[in-house]
Design a protein around this motif. Structure first.
Motif, PDB file in Angstrom:
ATOM      1  N   SER B 314       0.831  -1.208   0.000  1.00  0.00           N
ATOM      2  CA  SER B 314       0.000   0.000   0.000  1.00  0.00           C
ATOM      3  C   SER B 314       0.864   1.255   0.000  1.00  0.00           C
ATOM      4  O   SER B 314       0.500   2.262  -0.617  1.00  0.00           O
ATOM      5  CB  SER B 314      -0.965  -0.012   1.185  1.00  0.00           C
ATOM      6  OG  SER B 314      -0.265  -0.036   2.412  1.00  0.00           O
ATOM      7  N   SER B 317       1.868   2.040  -3.522  1.00  0.00           N
ATOM      8  CA  SER B 317       0.804   2.602  -4.364  1.00  0.00           C
ATOM      9  C   SER B 317       0.405   4.007  -3.935  1.00  0.00           C
ATOM     10  O   SER B 317       0.009   4.829  -4.767  1.00  0.00           O
ATOM     11  CB  SER B 317      -0.415   1.674  -4.381  1.00  0.00           C
ATOM     12  OG  SER B 317      -0.162   0.567  -5.231  1.00  0.00           O
ATOM     13  N   TYR B 318       0.512   4.285  -2.633  1.00  0.00           N
ATOM     14  CA  TYR B 318       0.230   5.658  -2.193  1.00  0.00           C
ATOM     15  C   TYR B 318       1.219   6.624  -2.848  1.00  0.00           C
ATOM     16  O   TYR B 318       0.821   7.633  -3.446  1.00  0.00           O
ATOM     17  CB  TYR B 318       0.326   5.758  -0.663  1.00  0.00           C
ATOM     18  CG  TYR B 318       0.271   7.172  -0.155  1.00  0.00           C
ATOM     19  CD1 TYR B 318      -0.935   7.836   0.007  1.00  0.00           C
ATOM     20  CD2 TYR B 318       1.445   7.874   0.118  1.00  0.00           C
ATOM     21  CE1 TYR B 318      -0.985   9.156   0.447  1.00  0.00           C
ATOM     22  CE2 TYR B 318       1.415   9.187   0.553  1.00  0.00           C
ATOM     23  CZ  TYR B 318       0.198   9.820   0.722  1.00  0.00           C
ATOM     24  OH  TYR B 318       0.163  11.132   1.132  1.00  0.00           O
ATOM     25  N   GLN B 365      -6.113   8.831   4.390  1.00  0.00           N
ATOM     26  CA  GLN B 365      -4.672   8.944   4.190  1.00  0.00           C
ATOM     27  C   GLN B 365      -4.030   9.903   5.180  1.00  0.00           C
ATOM     28  O   GLN B 365      -2.806  10.018   5.238  1.00  0.00           O
ATOM     29  CB  GLN B 365      -4.395   9.372   2.750  1.00  0.00           C
ATOM     30  CG  GLN B 365      -4.756   8.269   1.778  1.00  0.00           C
ATOM     31  CD  GLN B 365      -5.140   8.721   0.386  1.00  0.00           C
ATOM     32  OE1 GLN B 365      -5.586   7.926  -0.411  1.00  0.00           O
ATOM     33  NE2 GLN B 365      -4.993   9.995   0.089  1.00  0.00           N
ATOM     34  N   SER B 659      -8.697  -0.919   2.073  1.00  0.00           N
ATOM     35  CA  SER B 659      -8.178   0.167   2.917  1.00  0.00           C
ATOM     36  C   SER B 659      -9.060   0.362   4.138  1.00  0.00           C
ATOM     37  O   SER B 659      -8.574   0.660   5.231  1.00  0.00           O
ATOM     38  CB  SER B 659      -8.106   1.466   2.119  1.00  0.00           C
ATOM     39  OG  SER B 659      -9.394   1.857   1.693  1.00  0.00           O
ATOM     40  N   PHE B 698      -1.800  -1.955  -5.926  1.00  0.00           N
ATOM     41  CA  PHE B 698      -2.756  -2.025  -4.815  1.00  0.00           C
ATOM     42  C   PHE B 698      -4.150  -1.696  -5.326  1.00  0.00           C
ATOM     43  O   PHE B 698      -4.382  -0.646  -5.932  1.00  0.00           O
ATOM     44  CB  PHE B 698      -2.376  -1.064  -3.686  1.00  0.00           C
ATOM     45  CG  PHE B 698      -3.286  -1.225  -2.502  1.00  0.00           C
ATOM     46  CD1 PHE B 698      -3.017  -2.165  -1.513  1.00  0.00           C
ATOM     47  CD2 PHE B 698      -4.462  -0.496  -2.399  1.00  0.00           C
ATOM     48  CE1 PHE B 698      -3.880  -2.355  -0.444  1.00  0.00           C
ATOM     49  CE2 PHE B 698      -5.340  -0.680  -1.350  1.00  0.00           C
ATOM     50  CZ  PHE B 698      -5.046  -1.612  -0.359  1.00  0.00           C
ATOM     51  N   ASP B 700      -8.235  -1.479  -4.255  1.00  0.00           N
ATOM     52  CA  ASP B 700      -9.005  -1.325  -3.027  1.00  0.00           C
ATOM     53  C   ASP B 700     -10.305  -2.124  -3.033  1.00  0.00           C
ATOM     54  O   ASP B 700     -10.626  -2.800  -2.069  1.00  0.00           O
ATOM     55  CB  ASP B 700      -9.300   0.157  -2.787  1.00  0.00           C
ATOM     56  CG  ASP B 700      -9.490   0.458  -1.298  1.00  0.00           C
ATOM     57  OD1 ASP B 700      -8.864  -0.240  -0.475  1.00  0.00           O
ATOM     58  OD2 ASP B 700     -10.249   1.379  -0.961  1.00  0.00           O
ATOM     59  N   GLY B 718      -4.676   2.436   0.587  1.00  0.00           N
ATOM     60  CA  GLY B 718      -4.309   1.309   1.458  1.00  0.00           C
ATOM     61  C   GLY B 718      -3.389   1.674   2.608  1.00  0.00           C
ATOM     62  O   GLY B 718      -3.167   0.861   3.515  1.00  0.00           O
ATOM     63  N   SER B 721      -3.218   1.038   6.459  1.00  0.00           N
ATOM     64  CA  SER B 721      -2.479  -0.047   7.101  1.00  0.00           C
ATOM     65  C   SER B 721      -1.409   0.475   8.062  1.00  0.00           C
ATOM     66  O   SER B 721      -0.991  -0.247   8.969  1.00  0.00           O
ATOM     67  CB  SER B 721      -1.813  -0.917   6.026  1.00  0.00           C
ATOM     68  OG  SER B 721      -0.949  -0.117   5.231  1.00  0.00           O
TER      69      SER B 721
END
Lengths: 726, 726
Positions: B314, B317-318, B365, B659, B698, B700, B718, B721
């Protein structure tokens, strides 16, 4: 008005000047639309339609029914294509009337007419004009008219213009500058001024086909800002005919090239897409008037319908390959005559290959550029001298030891590829150790430079010349003469023609621009085509030196021309009435009959040395032979294809190049006084409109039997056709 | 070192901070490579190979054999794929060992190891640091190591890293800055410092597979500047193991957005791609060390292997969705604390949808951003206040007449889509007259703003808070409280929860972030999930007012929280031990059991109000009920999928959102003290590695039975996490 075309199913470029952009459109059942810096047509759905509520939608065939991307958001399956497209009918080929003018492309079907306008004309040197005038010339936009004739209608009708793109669009009205339309980010879009009574409205939705079919003047069209499809809906009351004028714009911000950091010059004049579109819409009437005048000018010529088509089609594709950049970091010297802060770099991209300023295209496009903007040719010559010239050794490639000798200056085949400027002194194309495609073109490019320099510097039929520029580059011209001499072998053996290959070839040998043809045209050394070009290059230098008052050099160059002419003339095959393509004995393909051997007669003719190209002049023997060569070649089965009736560059290949054929037709007809059958033009036009070449706008390399595209697609060089009009 | 993964065939993002770019790689048999601003993996061949002359090439399976585009130049057919690929063998899944660390992704097969490094960490507020420090944080590059172990070899071997792109590449050495590598124009490329003894060489050719197979330390690899395939070839002598460190960079020049004209902030710090690559290569050891430290930090946690994987995946991908822009024309007010001339705008793109700063993602986020760069959260809040807030009326949607009442402030769902900033006060997503997906989220976004503001302004477990910012936005917080009250219906009927929908819905009704689920979660009014979020939002405001010394408002907000809590508690179904998803009678799906109802307990917990979330605290009744709800839901067949063992957001849908599950797991375990079976993590990891979700890095929204991707692919959210690690 241009005449309706017999067949209408082909792509054409529609491009502003210098933006390397095109709204490509025209193949039935295929997409097109806004494309920047592409090697072929873009891939957008283009919706051009008339809606009669309750009676469905009729549209030009430039889109494909497609499923809704909203499924990615909802996780649900969207209604099927067929359900949504049920109310859409595309016009069949038999219903569509298409005309391609010099600066317009128009489709009429049913009560719908759609015209794209791509005005062009003389562009003054951009370093000598103010930003206001420059803005008019460089605005990165083209123009369109959407007309719906509802005079016979018993109810309201609607016209629609829109696109389906890969990415989400935005309604132009969001920007609040008074325009309606759709744009993709800051990259491209179309705009119109509002019509009275809210008769023009934006529409944006994934389900565009449904929404357009449901057009209703009482209900606001959907605006879904996530959607990738949208357009403008025009209400047309019963009993009226109504037209909407649109600007279609392109924009790329910031540095767009590597090697030399450049921006688009237009991006110094317009702050962004919206500003450019606003300017375009504000001046739309003037632009469309200009386009119509271009059309009228071509119409008024005495050219045949086929030639008018070829001129128009090639002009569209040339403009689509042009790119006027700005040298952002001052990598190059400025013009001493510049009165503005701009440092323009002119690039013509080589169609699908996107090589920058390929010199063997420059020399053919020079005719067009001299007519409309000679300073672009000068700009290219300056960049060649400053960055893309080199000095080599030469070698005797016929001797296995490849002995080396002093060489001289020459110029690279191109200046890079696909927005990447090649390193100084190197092209993207040329490589060592080859004997065919991708080998060096050192000798031919040296000739091409001499010819371009003379065409630009000398007064010609096309332009007034620039003796100051010639004088400033006196040393380069001398270097060119020395370089030609060095390539002609050791003193005692010189015959006026190329004997040595560039040392850059290493274990390969030089080629000519006819790189993809068989050896009859591909090999440089011994090439009859290049031999005549050599003769013309010497004449070019002689004329330049004469103009500069350098008598001894002028004489020397003329002597070399005479020597070359004599050597060529000695190769004449009297019995078969032809010049072999290759002067080397037992060369494969040497017996081929080729048309380009006469190509270079064009140059002396243009700078007014009619004596040089007259059968009764000082090169009368050579010219007479060339005339007989040409006359014999212009025979079905030799250089006229038996199947199609079109011209063949060489008797031994079906791969033929249209831009070169146009040039050769001019030489044959205007200089050599031969008749070229009009059926050749009919075949050439047919190749582009009906052969597979139609998939790529103007296509240069086609199969002579049927116009299948063999290479050089989406290509600028066809503007050699403009010679027909001088 | 991260542990080898049980299965290795999935895509992951590999991205620098704030460049909205990724070198996406990992699916076997699929392409990937450099992608900027994309909605999914790029489409380049990626060649990572070891060559043993005479014994062929072994490569990771990230390319497809392809024909040579040189045919377009030569008109001739190239050798067949199979001939050219004969010497290439791709490693099978059973041969590949893959580890995914927090900041590395590594493949080992045979004697080849390839590692991508994506270092990340705390980033100081860019308006408070110098350009030098900023350059380190914002350099738009990631890093790689290519290792070939030839210690057992009896001859020379070669390592190769390269790509096959859509457009021609350029050798980096052309730029003459001492780097080797390949680039595509000024857009992306990879670079390395030379190795001693010319052990690292560039190679560029259409026939890349052939050329690599013929690698020879005595023969120069081909450089064909027209070709779209190229890479770096590393010589590895027999008996040695050798590693090449590479930087992989991205660049976009100029204005990249519409609506608000912005550039990438990095483009103010680096003049072009080559400059950024040079900086990256110069500092490569430090960057790779940082990546290794990230890996070690995650490794050292007590998390299970599955959770370590989920955290790492995650995070990748963020980062790939982040975009740090510069407000080029000063459209927005500058931070009063700025000590530099930069005006940053922070954007997290919503994965495949590419919506800008979707607020219901921001709130999730926020946990990650507070840990690493709280100023990005403030930046988003400021932009929300300045441009993406609005004031509406509200309406009673349960009354067919839809009577209107005063509303208040709220915030848009997002700030635009795909580099297009939406007009002020509007999102790209929300539309009127809908009751499901794409309707307004006015109420939820109001709550989300309150929660984000409190998370940023108050001291939390995650960050120290910023009371000055809270004080500066005191009026906005008051407006939020009034707006919440107005949405709770007329005075006499207020129950603490949402009763009125925004007037912007017109004939539709509001939805929640769970827009694509069934009505049990999708509808806003009566939503148990949103009710608990309302309670948390009131607590957020109360805590903020308390901190600001505004006692009366703090008390009022706490009273509303208590009122909300009581209303919620009254909905408890004692017999079945659950809160219905919808409090409205006879609602479809109202009887669903949903997990997100506990989500919002996280907020008071984070700002240290443990009393609020304790079964023994002032909301003890509600918390106890929520704990029992959760405990009952965590049962196979209810919110644990019987097939996969993974968690389901709601008992009535197989569409589940990872997420949110991570966040819910944190609440259940850390706040409510429940055990969530480790088998859920195993299922979640399996979905991403083995389900169709693996096609999109990733992902969701997946199907709870098998991890099929249902939406929200290529997604940043995600990073909830990261709560597992606090």
């Amino acid at each position: 008005m241009p005449k309706p075309l017999p067949t209408t199913d082909f792509y054409a470029h529609h491009s502003p000047f210098g933006a390397f952009a095109s709204f490509t459109l025209g193949r039935h059942g295929f997409r097109g639309g806004f494309g920047s810096e592409l090697a072929g047509p873009a891939d957008q759905d283009v919706y051009i339609a008339v809606v009669r509520p309750g009676k469905g939608v009729e549209a030009l065939p430039f889109f494909r029914p497609s499923s809704s991307p909203s499924i990615a958001y909802t996780g649900e399956v969207a209604p099927s294509d067929s359900a949504r497209s049920a109310h859409w009918r595309t016009f069949g080929p038999e219903e569509i009337v298409r005309t391609l003018g010099w600066a317009t492309d128009s489709w009429a079907a049913g009560s719908l007419t759609f015209t794209l306008h791509t005005p062009f004309g003389p562009v003054p040197d951009v370093v000598e004009i103010g930003d206001g005038e420059m803005r008019r010339h460089l605005c990165p936009a083209i123009f369109a008219e959407l007309t719906v004739d509802n005079r016979d209608g018993d109810g309201e009708a609607f016209g629609f213009f829109g696109i389906g793109a890969a990415d989400p669009l935005r309604p132009l009205s969001d920007a609040g500058n008074g325009l309606l339309g759709m744009a993709r980010g800051g990259e491209y879009g179309f705009a119109a001024a509002p019509l009275p009574g809210r008769a023009l409205r934006e529409l944006q939705t994934w389900e565009l086909e449904t929404a357009v079919a449901l057009a209703d003047s009482d209900a606001a069209p959907p605006i879904e800002r996530l959607a990738n499809r949208g357009g403008l809906l025009m209400t047309v009351p019963a009993g009226e005919i109504r037209t909407c004028r649109l600007a279609l714009g392109f924009f790329r911000h910031g540095i767009v090239t590597s090697g030399i950091a450049t921006t688009y010059l237009y991006s110094r004049l317009f702050s962004d897409l919206d500003t450019a579109l606003a300017f375009a819409v504000e001046n739309i009437d003037e632009y469309i008037d200009t386009a119509r005048l271009c059309d009228e000018e071509l119409d008024a010529t005495g050219l045949s319908d086929e030639r008018k088509f070829l001129v128009a089609h090639s002009t569209h594709s040339y403009l689509g390959s042009t790119m006027l950049l700005h040298d952002e970091r001052g990598a190059l010297p400025r013009s001493p005559f510049a009165t503005t802060v701009h440092r323009p770099i002119w690039v013509v991209n080589e169609g699908e290959y996107r090589m920058l300023n390929t010199l063997d295209l420059t020399v053919d496009q020079a005719f067009f550029e001299l007519l409309y903007h000679p300073w672009t040719l000068r700009n290219t010559l300056d960049l060649l001298i400053h960055r893309y010239s080199y000095t080599d050794e030469v070698q005797d490639a016929t001797d296995p030891a490849r002995p080396r000798f002093p060489g001289g200056i020459s110029f690279t085949h191109d200046m890079g590829v696909a927005n990447q400027f090649a390193p100084a002194r190197f092209s993207a194309y040329e490589r060592p150790d080859l004997s065919g495609c991708f080998s060096y073109m050192t000798y031919e490019q040296l000739c091409n430079f001499c010819l371009c320099a003379a065409l630009y510097g000398l007064p010609t039929v096309l332009a007034e010349g620039d003796v100051f520029w010639l004088a400033a580059h006196r040393n380069t011209l001398h270097a060119c003469l020395r370089s030609l001499l060095h390539r002609d072998g050791p003193d005692a053996l010189r015959n006026g023609l190329m004997s040595f290959d560039s040392g850059r070839c290493r274990n390969g040998q030089e080629i000519t621009t006819y790189d993809s043809l068989d050896p009859s045209l591909g090999q440089a050394r011994g090439s009859a085509y290049l031999a005549v070009k050599t003769w013309a290059a010497y004449l070019a230098l002689s004329r330049c030196f004469d103009t500069l008052g350098e008598e001894p050099s002028a004489v020397e160059a003329e002597e070399r021309a005479a020597c070359a002419a004599a050597t060529i003339a000695a190769q004449w095959r009297e019995v078969d009435e032809f010049f072999p393509a290759l002067f080397e004995k037992d060369s494969p393909g040497g017996a081929a009959r080729t048309l380009p051997v006469v190509e270079s007669l064009v140059y002396p003719y243009l700078w007014g040395d009619e004596d040089a190209v007259s059968p009764y002049g000082r090169y009368g023997q050579l010219i007479s032979q060339l005339r007989r060569h040409m006359k014999a070649a212009l025979t079905p089965g030799i250089c006229i294809d038996r199947v199609s009736g079109g011209l063949k560059i060489t008797s031994v290949s079906e791969n033929t190049w249209l831009s070169k054929l146009f040039l050769i037709q001019f030489v044959a007809e205007t200089i050599l006084g031969l008749k070229v059958p009009p059926s050749t033009d009919q075949a050439h036009a047919r190749w582009l409109r009906e052969g597979e070449a139609r998939n790529h706008a103007f296509t240069d390399q086609v199969r002579s039997t049927d116009g299948a595209d063999l290479g050089s697609r989406f290509y600028p060089r066809g503007v050699t056709s403009h010679l027909w009009m001088i």
